[in-house]
Design a protein around this motif. Structure first.
Motif, PDB file in Angstrom:
ATOM      1  N   PHE A 180     -23.744  40.398 -26.125  1.00  0.00           N
ATOM      2  CA  PHE A 180     -22.893  41.280 -26.865  1.00  0.00           C
ATOM      3  C   PHE A 180     -21.356  41.101 -27.001  1.00  0.00           C
ATOM      4  O   PHE A 180     -20.950  40.894 -25.789  1.00  0.00           O
ATOM      5  N   THR A 181     -20.490  40.738 -27.740  1.00  0.00           N
ATOM      6  CA  THR A 181     -19.264  40.602 -27.633  1.00  0.00           C
ATOM      7  C   THR A 181     -18.450  41.739 -28.850  1.00  0.00           C
ATOM      8  O   THR A 181     -18.958  41.636 -30.078  1.00  0.00           O
ATOM      9  N   PRO A 182     -17.952  42.957 -28.613  1.00  0.00           N
ATOM     10  CA  PRO A 182     -17.247  43.501 -29.589  1.00  0.00           C
ATOM     11  C   PRO A 182     -15.882  42.769 -30.171  1.00  0.00           C
ATOM     12  O   PRO A 182     -15.106  42.262 -29.172  1.00  0.00           O
ATOM     13  N   HIS A 183     -15.537  43.074 -31.302  1.00  0.00           N
ATOM     14  CA  HIS A 183     -14.166  42.460 -31.889  1.00  0.00           C
ATOM     15  C   HIS A 183     -13.697  43.580 -32.796  1.00  0.00           C
ATOM     16  O   HIS A 183     -14.187  44.399 -33.489  1.00  0.00           O
ATOM     17  N   TYR A 184     -12.228  43.312 -32.844  1.00  0.00           N
ATOM     18  CA  TYR A 184     -11.265  44.214 -33.615  1.00  0.00           C
ATOM     19  C   TYR A 184     -10.412  43.452 -34.534  1.00  0.00           C
ATOM     20  O   TYR A 184      -9.778  42.557 -33.602  1.00  0.00           O
ATOM     21  N   ILE A 185     -10.213  43.544 -35.851  1.00  0.00           N
ATOM     22  CA  ILE A 185      -9.330  42.924 -36.579  1.00  0.00           C
ATOM     23  C   ILE A 185      -7.957  43.600 -36.260  1.00  0.00           C
ATOM     24  O   ILE A 185      -7.530  44.655 -36.321  1.00  0.00           O
ATOM     25  N   THR A 186      -6.854  42.647 -36.421  1.00  0.00           N
ATOM     26  CA  THR A 186      -5.520  42.940 -36.076  1.00  0.00           C
ATOM     27  C   THR A 186      -4.926  41.866 -37.006  1.00  0.00           C
ATOM     28  O   THR A 186      -5.317  40.846 -37.101  1.00  0.00           O
ATOM     29  N   TRP A 187      -3.672  41.815 -37.405  1.00  0.00           N
ATOM     30  CA  TRP A 187      -2.789  40.922 -37.946  1.00  0.00           C
ATOM     31  C   TRP A 187      -1.376  41.181 -37.415  1.00  0.00           C
ATOM     32  O   TRP A 187      -1.118  42.427 -36.890  1.00  0.00           O
ATOM     33  N   TYR A 188      -0.511  40.297 -37.636  1.00  0.00           N
ATOM     34  CA  TYR A 188       0.957  40.625 -37.248  1.00  0.00           C
ATOM     35  C   TYR A 188       2.009  40.780 -38.362  1.00  0.00           C
ATOM     36  O   TYR A 188       1.631  40.503 -39.377  1.00  0.00           O
ATOM     37  N   CYS A 189       3.014  41.357 -37.933  1.00  0.00           N
ATOM     38  CA  CYS A 189       4.316  41.830 -38.941  1.00  0.00           C
ATOM     39  C   CYS A 189       5.021  40.386 -38.914  1.00  0.00           C
ATOM     40  O   CYS A 189       5.470  39.751 -37.939  1.00  0.00           O
ATOM     41  N   PRO A 190       5.126  39.870 -40.443  1.00  0.00           N
ATOM     42  CA  PRO A 190       6.113  39.064 -40.348  1.00  0.00           C
ATOM     43  C   PRO A 190       7.668  39.307 -39.957  1.00  0.00           C
ATOM     44  O   PRO A 190       8.170  40.594 -39.856  1.00  0.00           O
ATOM     45  N   LEU A 191       8.252  38.194 -39.411  1.00  0.00           N
ATOM     46  CA  LEU A 191       9.711  38.238 -38.763  1.00  0.00           C
ATOM     47  C   LEU A 191      10.453  39.151 -39.408  1.00  0.00           C
ATOM     48  O   LEU A 191      11.266  40.050 -38.969  1.00  0.00           O
ATOM     49  N   ALA A 192      10.680  39.042 -40.729  1.00  0.00           N
ATOM     50  CA  ALA A 192      11.594  39.795 -41.747  1.00  0.00           C
ATOM     51  C   ALA A 192      11.280  41.320 -41.560  1.00  0.00           C
ATOM     52  O   ALA A 192      12.220  42.034 -41.889  1.00  0.00           O
ATOM     53  N   PHE A 193      10.307  41.730 -41.241  1.00  0.00           N
ATOM     54  CA  PHE A 193       9.878  43.181 -41.346  1.00  0.00           C
ATOM     55  C   PHE A 193       9.866  43.938 -39.943  1.00  0.00           C
ATOM     56  O   PHE A 193       9.420  44.982 -39.891  1.00  0.00           O
ATOM     57  N   ILE A 194      10.084  43.206 -39.029  1.00  0.00           N
ATOM     58  CA  ILE A 194       9.693  43.508 -37.492  1.00  0.00           C
ATOM     59  C   ILE A 194      10.614  44.880 -37.352  1.00  0.00           C
ATOM     60  O   ILE A 194       9.823  45.777 -36.737  1.00  0.00           O
TER      61      ILE A 194
END
Length: 637
Positions: free
Chosen positions: A239-253
């Protein structure tokens, strides 16, 4: 103005989150990655002229029979073929024979889930929805939470599938000819079984403020924990748990939105839980807890205890709920310590969230999120992936267990797949970290199919109340039978007193004659403090739990009147009286005899002498009567 500003900020937050999602999907999407429609096979068994095999897209709700199949007679409603309204009558599609009925409906007019719900209410064992256009099959998904005001989606227990338009038309033609159309829906090959070990993943989230979806995930983790840990400990699954993430575009950092939703300079982001940057927790709080849960699994796996992840996630959401404002690092580390995990290793795994560097754990998560080959992208939460195939249907303990068991080859099923009678035996080790009273051997730890749960028990009809982790106290009318309900009690000289009363559902109160807090009671000296025995001639003596009053002499004390009275005489008390009466009787009898024989004779003589003086008597000359006037001479005879 303040309200307008708050509304504008909320809208900007939603817009920013949407931008982050779109950019993440577009920039991370590899060639060939897509949303994969999971299918089951549908075979027409009768009539012979219609025998054929087709695909059906498994719905993302209800309970598909993974590893099994369902054969039944096909029925098509005379009216209301779209199934958007409840069908008339009492379960009109319920089978009257041993073969179940499978309901065929048309697409359009309402949500897929509502069609299936109305079919279930009408007695159908399964529902097939015929597409209204010629197109590749799509997955029937459930509507948004706010649409399902009656909560019918969670109540759907039957399987369903979308079929192609052409297949649906052929089925309806056969029914028009009054043919007995028998079809079989087969899920036995829906989950591949390449080897003797099933590998499955669970894509989830630590946020518990996202409504019904979050509640569904938390309920599943809590209920499936026992199955998961038994499978993992036995080496049957990986078994492996996972979590969704995304990243912020450079212009909005450097924007306030990215700073509140992201860590590591915009590399790993999650939406604001309340969708309002001005209140509550922030998206970066969710990212950090997601990362901590990943590190708990990684560190526990290194010590061959990967199944502890289920304990941590369950206990965290009980004790550190966002809804109760306890969603924090301190609370999380308290749970980690209770489970005996090395905190320092987990901290090292998490790293510095403020550093402008990649996080190895979260970077791997973003790569796993993108589908490859036959596997589709993970775009929604929650998602279960079993042997590289996305699970469809309701996220429910029994349904998921059956889907995992379908991933084993025939005859290689572990015992948990063959029996629902599961014991985890976690309470045998350190009492499972739950409360226990060593004096009465009562414990809040209970082994169930969900794994160990810390829940105040019921013992011999007595219910305990508390959090199950640190305290449990008896409650209710029968609580005094268990360790006196935790109250004071003592026995002395054949007398027993207790501060627990069955008339009170809770609490301890010293009985009459004692004082204290109910957990410790001492005797009250009623003679000194309450001036008992006030009657004239009374004396008071204090006893344990009470007092005694005594009267002087042989008098009897009456407590109700606080008075002394004479005791009732016994039968021996009459003896002196009887003696007196007997003496009087003897005197009376003696007097009567004296009167009759002595006194009366004397009186008769005197009377005769008197009478002789006045009346002549016969033979007077012959008899000389001595009278009182003639005194007797001395010496005469």
């Amino acid at each position: 103005m303040a309200m307008e500003k708050k509304t504008c900020m909320a809208f900007l937050g939603k817009l920013t989150a949407l931008v982050l999602v779109l950019i993440s999907v577009l920039e991370n999407h590899e060639v060939g990655a897509r949303f994969v429609v999971e299918k089951s096979s549908i075979t027409v068994l009768s009539p012979m002229s219609m025998c054929s095999k087709h695909d059906g897209a498994i719905a993302n709700f209800g309970v598909p029979d993974y590893g099994g199949y369902l054969a039944g007679s096909l029925v098509y409603p005379d009216k209301g073929s779209k199934g958007c309204e409840p069908f008339e009558g009492d379960k009109p599609f319920k089978s009257k024979s041993s073969r179940p009925n499978i309901l065929l409906l048309d697409r359009g007019g309402c949500y897929f889930a509502l069609k299936v719900w109305n079919g279930q209410q009408a007695g159908a064992a399964a529902v097939l929805v015929a597409d209204s256009v010629d197109e590749p099959l799509i997955t029937m998904d459930s509507p948004e939470d706010n649409i399902d005001s009656d909560g019918y989606i969670e109540k759907i227990e039957i399987p369903s599938a979308l079929i192609e338009k052409s297949f649906g038309e052929s089925l309806k033609q056969g029914l028009k000819k009054k043919e007995d159309v028998i079809v079989r829906i087969d899920w036995r090959e829906s989950v591949p079984h390449p080897d003797e070990r099933v590998e499955y993943e669970f894509w989830t989230n630590s946020n518990d403020e996202c409504g019904a979806r979050c509640d569904e995930q938390m309920d599943f983790v809590r209920n499936f924990k026992g199955h998961a840990q038994i499978l993992e400990k036995g080496g049957y699954t990986l078994f492996t748990p996972h979590y969704i993430t995304w990243y912020c575009p450079l212009a909005f950092i450097h924007s306030s939105q990215c700073k509140s939703q992201c860590i590591n300079h915009g590399r790993y982001c999650a939406p604001d839980p309340e969708k309002d940057f001005g209140v509550g927790y922030q998206g970066k709080d969710v990212v950090l807890e997601n990362l901590r849960q990943l590190c708990v699994h990684r560190v526990a796996k290194e010590s061959n205890r990967s199944w502890v992840w289920w304990d941590y996630v369950t206990d965290f959401h009980i004790r550190c709920s966002m809804k109760e404002n306890r969603y924090s690092k301190d609370c999380a580390e308290y749970v980690i310590e209770a489970l005996g995990l090395p905190i320092e290793k987990i901290r090292q795994c998490i790293g510095d969230p403020e550093a402008n560097v990649e996080n190895e754990v979260l970077r791997a998560e973003q790569e796993q999120q993108v589908g490859r080959g036959s596997r589709g992208d993970v775009t929604i939460l929650p998602t279960m992936v079993i042997n590289n195939v996305q699970y469809r249907g309701k996220l429910e303990r029994t349904a998921v267990l059956k889907a995992i068991c379908a991933g084993f080859k025939e005859t290689t099923d572990p015992p948990v797949c063959l029996s629902g009678d599961i014991e985890t035996n976690q309470c045998a080790e350190h009492n499972g970290g739950c409360w226990r009273d060593t004096r009465s051997n009562v414990t809040a730890c209970k082994d169930t199919f969900r794994g160990r749960v810390c829940e105040c028990p019921m013992v011999n009809g007595v219910q305990y109340q508390g959090d199950g982790y640190t305290s449990c106290t008896p409650f209710g009318p029968a609580r005094c039978s268990i360790y006196n309900g935790g109250c004071w009690s003592e026995a002395r000289d054949g007398l027993a007193f207790s501060a627990c009363s069955e008339s009170d559902l809770e609490g301890c109160h010293c009985p009459d004659g004692f004082r204290g807090d109910g957990h410790k009671c001492e005797d009250v000296d009623e003679c000194k403090e309450h001036s008992r025995c006030r009657c004239n001639g009374c004396s008071c003596r204090n006893t344990w739990g009470s007092y005694e009053c005594k009267c002087k002499g042989d008098l009897l004390y009456i407590k109700e009147q606080d008075a002394c009275i004479e005791r009732n005489r016994s039968r021996f008390g009459w003896f002196p009286s009887l003696l007196v009466l007997a003496a009087l009787a003897v005197v009376g009898i003696g007097g009567y005899i004296f009167y009759k024989y002595r006194l009366r004779s004397y009186m008769d003589t005197e009377i005769m002498a008197i009478m002789s003086q006045y009346m002549p008597l016969d033979n007077q000359h012959d008899n000389k009567v001595q009278t009182a006037a003639e005194p007797l001479q001395r010496g005469s005879v």
